[in-house]
Design a protein around this motif. Structure first.
Motif, PDB file in Angstrom:
ATOM      1  N   VAL A  18       0.839  -1.204   0.000  1.00  0.00           N
ATOM      2  CA  VAL A  18       0.000   0.000   0.000  1.00  0.00           C
ATOM      3  C   VAL A  18       0.875   1.254   0.000  1.00  0.00           C
ATOM      4  CG1 VAL A  18      -1.673   1.330   1.347  1.00  0.00           C
ATOM      5  CG2 VAL A  18      -1.962  -1.133   1.103  1.00  0.00           C
ATOM      6  N   MET A  19       1.975   1.229   0.767  1.00  0.00           N
ATOM      7  CA  MET A  19       2.854   2.406   0.813  1.00  0.00           C
ATOM      8  C   MET A  19       3.411   2.724  -0.574  1.00  0.00           C
ATOM      9  SD  MET A  19       4.905   1.715   4.349  1.00  0.00           S
ATOM     10  CE  MET A  19       5.894   3.215   4.290  1.00  0.00           C
ATOM     11  N   ILE A  20       3.833   1.690  -1.291  1.00  0.00           N
ATOM     12  CA  ILE A  20       4.460   1.911  -2.597  1.00  0.00           C
ATOM     13  C   ILE A  20       3.441   2.449  -3.592  1.00  0.00           C
ATOM     14  CG2 ILE A  20       5.660   0.796  -4.537  1.00  0.00           C
ATOM     15  CD1 ILE A  20       7.313   0.905  -1.975  1.00  0.00           C
ATOM     16  N   PHE A  21       2.274   1.841  -3.665  1.00  0.00           N
ATOM     17  CA  PHE A  21       1.340   2.175  -4.742  1.00  0.00           C
ATOM     18  C   PHE A  21       0.393   3.319  -4.377  1.00  0.00           C
ATOM     19  CE2 PHE A  21       2.942  -1.920  -5.946  1.00  0.00           C
ATOM     20  CZ  PHE A  21       3.066  -1.811  -7.315  1.00  0.00           C
ATOM     21  N   VAL A  22      -0.161   3.309  -3.172  1.00  0.00           N
ATOM     22  CA  VAL A  22      -1.039   4.408  -2.773  1.00  0.00           C
ATOM     23  C   VAL A  22      -0.228   5.522  -2.103  1.00  0.00           C
ATOM     24  CG1 VAL A  22      -2.804   5.072  -1.093  1.00  0.00           C
ATOM     25  CG2 VAL A  22      -3.200   3.141  -2.595  1.00  0.00           C
ATOM     26  N   GLY A  23       0.657   5.143  -1.191  1.00  0.00           N
ATOM     27  CA  GLY A  23       1.430   6.132  -0.437  1.00  0.00           C
ATOM     28  C   GLY A  23       2.248   7.032  -1.346  1.00  0.00           C
ATOM     29  N   PHE A  24       3.220   6.456  -2.033  1.00  0.00           N
ATOM     30  CA  PHE A  24       4.074   7.271  -2.908  1.00  0.00           C
ATOM     31  C   PHE A  24       3.266   7.872  -4.059  1.00  0.00           C
ATOM     32  CE2 PHE A  24       7.687   4.857  -1.022  1.00  0.00           C
ATOM     33  CZ  PHE A  24       8.428   5.945  -0.620  1.00  0.00           C
ATOM     34  N   GLY A  25       2.312   7.108  -4.595  1.00  0.00           N
ATOM     35  CA  GLY A  25       1.508   7.609  -5.715  1.00  0.00           C
ATOM     36  C   GLY A  25       0.736   8.870  -5.353  1.00  0.00           C
ATOM     37  N   ALA A  35       6.289   1.129 -10.852  1.00  0.00           N
ATOM     38  CA  ALA A  35       6.386   0.187  -9.743  1.00  0.00           C
ATOM     39  C   ALA A  35       6.052  -1.231 -10.214  1.00  0.00           C
ATOM     40  CB  ALA A  35       5.453   0.606  -8.606  1.00  0.00           C
ATOM     41  N   ALA A  36       5.012  -1.347 -11.067  1.00  0.00           N
ATOM     42  CA  ALA A  36       4.639  -2.681 -11.559  1.00  0.00           C
ATOM     43  C   ALA A  36       5.751  -3.269 -12.419  1.00  0.00           C
ATOM     44  CB  ALA A  36       3.337  -2.604 -12.357  1.00  0.00           C
ATOM     45  N   PHE A  37       6.432  -2.421 -13.166  1.00  0.00           N
ATOM     46  CA  PHE A  37       7.561  -2.903 -13.954  1.00  0.00           C
ATOM     47  C   PHE A  37       8.741  -3.247 -13.042  1.00  0.00           C
ATOM     48  CE2 PHE A  37      11.563  -1.587 -16.098  1.00  0.00           C
ATOM     49  CZ  PHE A  37      11.661  -2.683 -16.953  1.00  0.00           C
ATOM     50  N   VAL A  70      11.664  -1.119  -5.354  1.00  0.00           N
ATOM     51  CA  VAL A  70      10.862  -0.185  -6.141  1.00  0.00           C
ATOM     52  C   VAL A  70      10.608   1.099  -5.358  1.00  0.00           C
ATOM     53  CG1 VAL A  70       8.505   0.148  -6.941  1.00  0.00           C
ATOM     54  CG2 VAL A  70       9.800  -1.826  -7.694  1.00  0.00           C
ATOM     55  N   GLY A  71      10.560   0.981  -4.027  1.00  0.00           N
ATOM     56  CA  GLY A  71      10.418   2.174  -3.206  1.00  0.00           C
ATOM     57  C   GLY A  71      11.509   3.183  -3.502  1.00  0.00           C
ATOM     58  N   SER A  72      12.736   2.719  -3.687  1.00  0.00           N
ATOM     59  CA  SER A  72      13.838   3.652  -3.959  1.00  0.00           C
ATOM     60  C   SER A  72      13.651   4.303  -5.333  1.00  0.00           C
ATOM     61  CB  SER A  72      15.189   2.943  -3.843  1.00  0.00           C
ATOM     62  OG  SER A  72      15.574   2.395  -5.074  1.00  0.00           O
ATOM     63  N   VAL A  73      13.006   3.599  -6.269  1.00  0.00           N
ATOM     64  CA  VAL A  73      12.717   4.202  -7.571  1.00  0.00           C
ATOM     65  C   VAL A  73      11.632   5.272  -7.440  1.00  0.00           C
ATOM     66  CG1 VAL A  73      12.013   3.760  -9.955  1.00  0.00           C
ATOM     67  CG2 VAL A  73      13.333   2.035  -8.719  1.00  0.00           C
ATOM     68  N   CYS A  74      10.609   4.972  -6.610  1.00  0.00           N
ATOM     69  CA  CYS A  74       9.548   5.953  -6.388  1.00  0.00           C
ATOM     70  C   CYS A  74      10.113   7.232  -5.771  1.00  0.00           C
ATOM     71  CB  CYS A  74       8.485   5.393  -5.449  1.00  0.00           C
ATOM     72  SG  CYS A  74       7.614   3.970  -6.108  1.00  0.00           S
ATOM     73  N   ILE A  95       8.518   6.406 -21.076  1.00  0.00           N
ATOM     74  CA  ILE A  95       9.599   5.539 -21.546  1.00  0.00           C
ATOM     75  C   ILE A  95      10.892   5.842 -20.797  1.00  0.00           C
ATOM     76  CG2 ILE A  95      11.003   4.905 -23.559  1.00  0.00           C
ATOM     77  CD1 ILE A  95       8.171   3.920 -23.803  1.00  0.00           C
ATOM     78  N   GLN A  96      11.177   7.134 -20.620  1.00  0.00           N
ATOM     79  CA  GLN A  96      12.382   7.501 -19.860  1.00  0.00           C
ATOM     80  C   GLN A  96      12.314   6.964 -18.436  1.00  0.00           C
ATOM     81  OE1 GLN A  96      12.015  11.764 -20.631  1.00  0.00           O
ATOM     82  NE2 GLN A  96      13.969  11.732 -21.708  1.00  0.00           N
ATOM     83  N   LEU A  97      11.115   7.004 -17.857  1.00  0.00           N
ATOM     84  CA  LEU A  97      10.952   6.485 -16.500  1.00  0.00           C
ATOM     85  C   LEU A  97      11.254   4.991 -16.447  1.00  0.00           C
ATOM     86  CD1 LEU A  97       7.717   8.131 -15.085  1.00  0.00           C
ATOM     87  CD2 LEU A  97      10.066   8.425 -14.305  1.00  0.00           C
ATOM     88  N   LEU A  98      10.782   4.263 -17.460  1.00  0.00           N
ATOM     89  CA  LEU A  98      11.014   2.819 -17.456  1.00  0.00           C
ATOM     90  C   LEU A  98      12.504   2.512 -17.594  1.00  0.00           C
ATOM     91  CD1 LEU A  98       8.006   1.415 -19.520  1.00  0.00           C
ATOM     92  CD2 LEU A  98       8.339   1.454 -17.056  1.00  0.00           C
ATOM     93  N   VAL A  99      13.187   3.293 -18.433  1.00  0.00           N
ATOM     94  CA  VAL A  99      14.640   3.098 -18.578  1.00  0.00           C
ATOM     95  C   VAL A  99      15.331   3.369 -17.255  1.00  0.00           C
ATOM     96  CG1 VAL A  99      16.713   3.956 -19.720  1.00  0.00           C
ATOM     97  CG2 VAL A  99      14.613   3.609 -21.044  1.00  0.00           C
TER      98      VAL A  99
END
Lengths: 386, 386, 386
Positions: A41-48, A69-71, A105-109, A122-126
């Motif tokens: 929940v923190m990753i998807f709702v919290g950071f989002g 995050a899903a990627f 993924v948290g560190s990416v968020c 696309i840049q985000l995915l890279v």
């Protein structure tokens, strides 16, 4: 490459007999699943939702955060699997891997918070692809080579993620971004959406810091320490936000962000015997540092160092992450058999096997080395990816 | 009629001694309660807010969903109780009954998505009354008579619920609904509210699919498989949504809905040895099917077949539910003692008692029969209630 | 003053051996942490967003609720610690203390509902300071001196908190508040935000009432009873709201608030053998009482008694809290060894030590005395603080 870990495999009945376990409840699933869901929940709702405060960027923030995050979790399952749960040619996946993938993924968020509104999907995915890879390498160096403790990820997640993102945004510096400043403002309802993000991060942070601690007392302790630190942090944030503004008005940005710094700063030490008292002090200090950072440091970073930090992650993750690393090093160095008990001492720092003779002060030194390694990885990686 | 199950009754101390259990933690409450709460959130917040995307119907969607779900769980406790936990004249209620009642109501929420904005609250309650009854009958046929596995309810919940709702909306066809098309649009904030629904459904789906699986490895496995399938589904949804739109813009409706199809499609097979690899493939396919459905199939259904599917449940629940049933049948038919282990094999498919001699391929056939039965019940029931 | 409880302390390994526990899962953390997190969400998101229905006060409601709760839990840890977990000069903190601190703060959030929009943050903090102190004293009298059962806090949390808040708002009466009535209205989106609060309170209430019950059957039972009572309450609220309005339109304020009364009213009796049937009756009655209260009583209180009850806590917490106390007294008085079993009877009411000879009817009397004490403490404390 990927198979189920023995606790998720249909051979569990045989495993149970072999391990001499009498009950299904001993399955790691029941120790960790509630924490996993909170972290999820923190990753998807919290950071989002934390990033929905921008007037015209609410849906983009939530949607792109969801996408990356899903990627990221899929890639992290592979990368972390190779480093940490690779056995006889297969990656064995259990609930702890899911939590670690969410952590990664948290560190990416966090890094996404610095470059919000500047990049294409696309840049985000890279960026996600590279950052997850570097995260796994850094984590391997810290946890396996340096034998450092970092259950809540002050170093591996926050320090690394934040300085990585700040380096990327420095390289992507766009002077004309100033002109679209009006879009960077917030409106009333977007602030309420952002509070959803803030509150879920704040409430579930004890789960975050205790999710991958040792079973039993360590998880228990990590939750209590984080709870105390966060509570103290809210009060100093409000007090200093009110003091530093004209007419004592509260700044919503501070309430939305600086209140969380207390959770970041006990990331490393939460599972240690920090005690509630120590946690309150850490939370107290971080509330001040983070709020002061928003008022004075963010404008300075933007005007002088050309670092456009959209969400202020320097104040919420970078500085508190560093503080967390330092607090962890000090707490480890100050550990005694008296406080931890003979068995508890060995269990807490995993002083077994080749680390049997390591002393607390040496451990403190290695913890400090972990901070430096994370910083170097973040700067180098961020420069490359940026 | 209703009494507490032995694990919720004050006689638990005696029960514990009889069952030779040494600890209170063996109470089913601790195995299932965290999953139950996640499922509860999915039904009331997830389905409720998912339907707030309509401009002028946000409060109605959440409010009516609340009303019908609260009514449905009471009726479901009775109906399912009579079929599944009726002992010596009493229905014995425990935490598993609460989860099953929520599941049953989930299928009503799905059907509600098709007729959203067309019915009065009283009509909704009548539909709930009948659908819950039919759900319980259908579930009884599948689980008890056909001895089919369907822990996450691809067949019983999604296929049945969706085709039931689509049949009802076909019968309630109103040609002049087109004229109020402007109300069917979405606005910025309503899309953010809908994302709350989407994210909670997405995050907690692993709990949904694992909530009533066997203790231990099956719950563990179901969570991992669902997690993988959902993550893969997000990526293909975004990719195909971007490919099928002009200028590569993302369509919010796809992000809000098609990303969830991966969870629906592993509903039956999640607790089997689908492996993360298999889950990724299922999620990958469902993201494509569901997104393509929104772009091409929904307009076709409305213009040619006169099926006004307000929320697009055909793409989110009906087709992925069918895929889920088929994947389940294949996974069951392909099961071997080698993959599951001797004991695990028997435990996974409950091949005991009268089913001792059933082979995987026969089980696969019965699974397929379960899909057909669910479809027939949905069409017949929907026509009647409509 | 504060140290870790033995289950959170690094000496846990030794503790485990001493207590003859074989597994880390016996740590209280695993019994209570999922409930704790649900309660945490209720306090910060549930109460916070429930109060966002005011047009121009959404952020203030969430923000101030956040501030006072974060302050309150720290003070509550100390105050409750001195009364309940003080051993050899130290307060020993575990996960149960965290839940109790959240409970205590819950009563402050309730009182905040009555004075919403009337006070400054500093005044709120002063009120929190005093109310938490009085709460701890009242709780000590009820649980320790009167040996009363009140796991879900109908008396200690709801009755005390609500009448405390109502007394404060009576004293702070401002006649000219009428003029700014336009701000007290609600807008479309603020109603959807309020529904987030409502739904989280509604969904997690079973966790609230079961959070500090005895391990095993009592927690299980409390969750089921609360679930049933809440479901019944939604239906009667909707029915009566529709009957009492012109044209049968639903009033959003009723849906947002009165639906929760069923959870309040089984607070005391949820862990007893109330049975689902009894819970449905309690929920049924409370839905009526609470809805009728909103329609007739709130205007009367404001115009005649000069009690400006912004959120209508008299209908949501005060009256259902009283009902809950009375239902608890009756259920306790009606308890027999036949229904509970010999061991279950002693365990349920903790009839050990000095209370070994207490009979159910005497227990019922003490429960009733608990209501009176809570009311007196609330009126006296509210008058003082107001």
């Amino acid at each position: 490459f990927v198979r189920f870990s023995p606790e998720a495999d249909a051979h569990w009945e045989e495993e149970k007999r072999e391990m001499n376990l009498t009950s299904d409840i001993e399955n790691d699933f029941y120790f960790r699943y509630p924490s996993f869901q909170d972290v999820h929940v923190m990753i998807f709702v919290g950071f989002g939702f934390l990033m929905t405060f921008l007037k015209r960027y609410g849906f983009g923030a939530v949607g792109f955060n969801f996408l990356l995050a899903a990627f990221g979790i899929q890639w992290a399952l592979l990368m972390q699997g190779w480093f940490h749960s690779f056995k006889s040619g297969k990656i064995l996946v259990g609930v702890e891997n899911l939590i670690n993938a969410d952590f990664c993924v948290g560190s990416v968020c966090i890094a996404f918070g610095a470059i919000l509104g500047k990049t294409s999907p696309i840049q985000l995915l890279v960026m996600t692809l590279f950052q997850v890879t570097l995260f796994a390498v850094n984590e391997y160096i810290l946890l396996n080579l340096l034998h450092v403790k970092d259950a809540g990820g002050s170093m591996t997640i926050h320090t690394f993620g934040a300085y990585f993102g700040l380096t990327v945004t420095r390289i992507l510096y766009r002077p004309n971004l100033e002109q679209s400043k009006d879009k960077q403002g917030s409106v009333y309802h977007s602030d309420l959406f952002a509070m959803i993000g803030t509150l879920y991060l704040w409430m579930y942070w004890p789960s975050f810091n205790s999710a991958i601690s040792e079973h039993g007392d360590a998880q228990h302790r990590a939750a209590i320490n984080t709870y105390c630190s966060l509570a103290a942090c809210v009060l100093t944030t409000v007090a200093f936000s009110s003091m530093l503004q004209k007419k004592g008005k509260l700044d919503m940005v501070h309430i939305q962000n600086a209140t969380l710094a207390g959770g970041v700063a006990v990331g490393t030490s939460a599972e240690m015997m920090l005690t509630p008292y120590g946690s309150l002090i850490v939370g107290f200090i971080c509330g001040i540092v983070s709020t002061v950072g928003y008022v004075y440091l963010t404008p300075f970073l933007e005007s002088r160092l050309h670092i456009q930090d959209t969400c202020g992650i320097h104040n919420l993750h970078a500085m508190p992450g560093l503080i967390g690393g330092i607090v962890g090093a000090i707490t480890a160095a100050a550990a005694t058999e008296d406080v931890y008990g003979k068995e508890g001492f060995i269990k807490a720092f995993d002083f077994t096997g080749t680390y049997q003779t390591r002393t607390p002060s040496v451990q403190g030194g290695f913890q400090a080395a972990g901070i430096v390694v994370s910083l170097l990885m973040a700067f180098a990686g961020g420069a490359l990816v940026g």
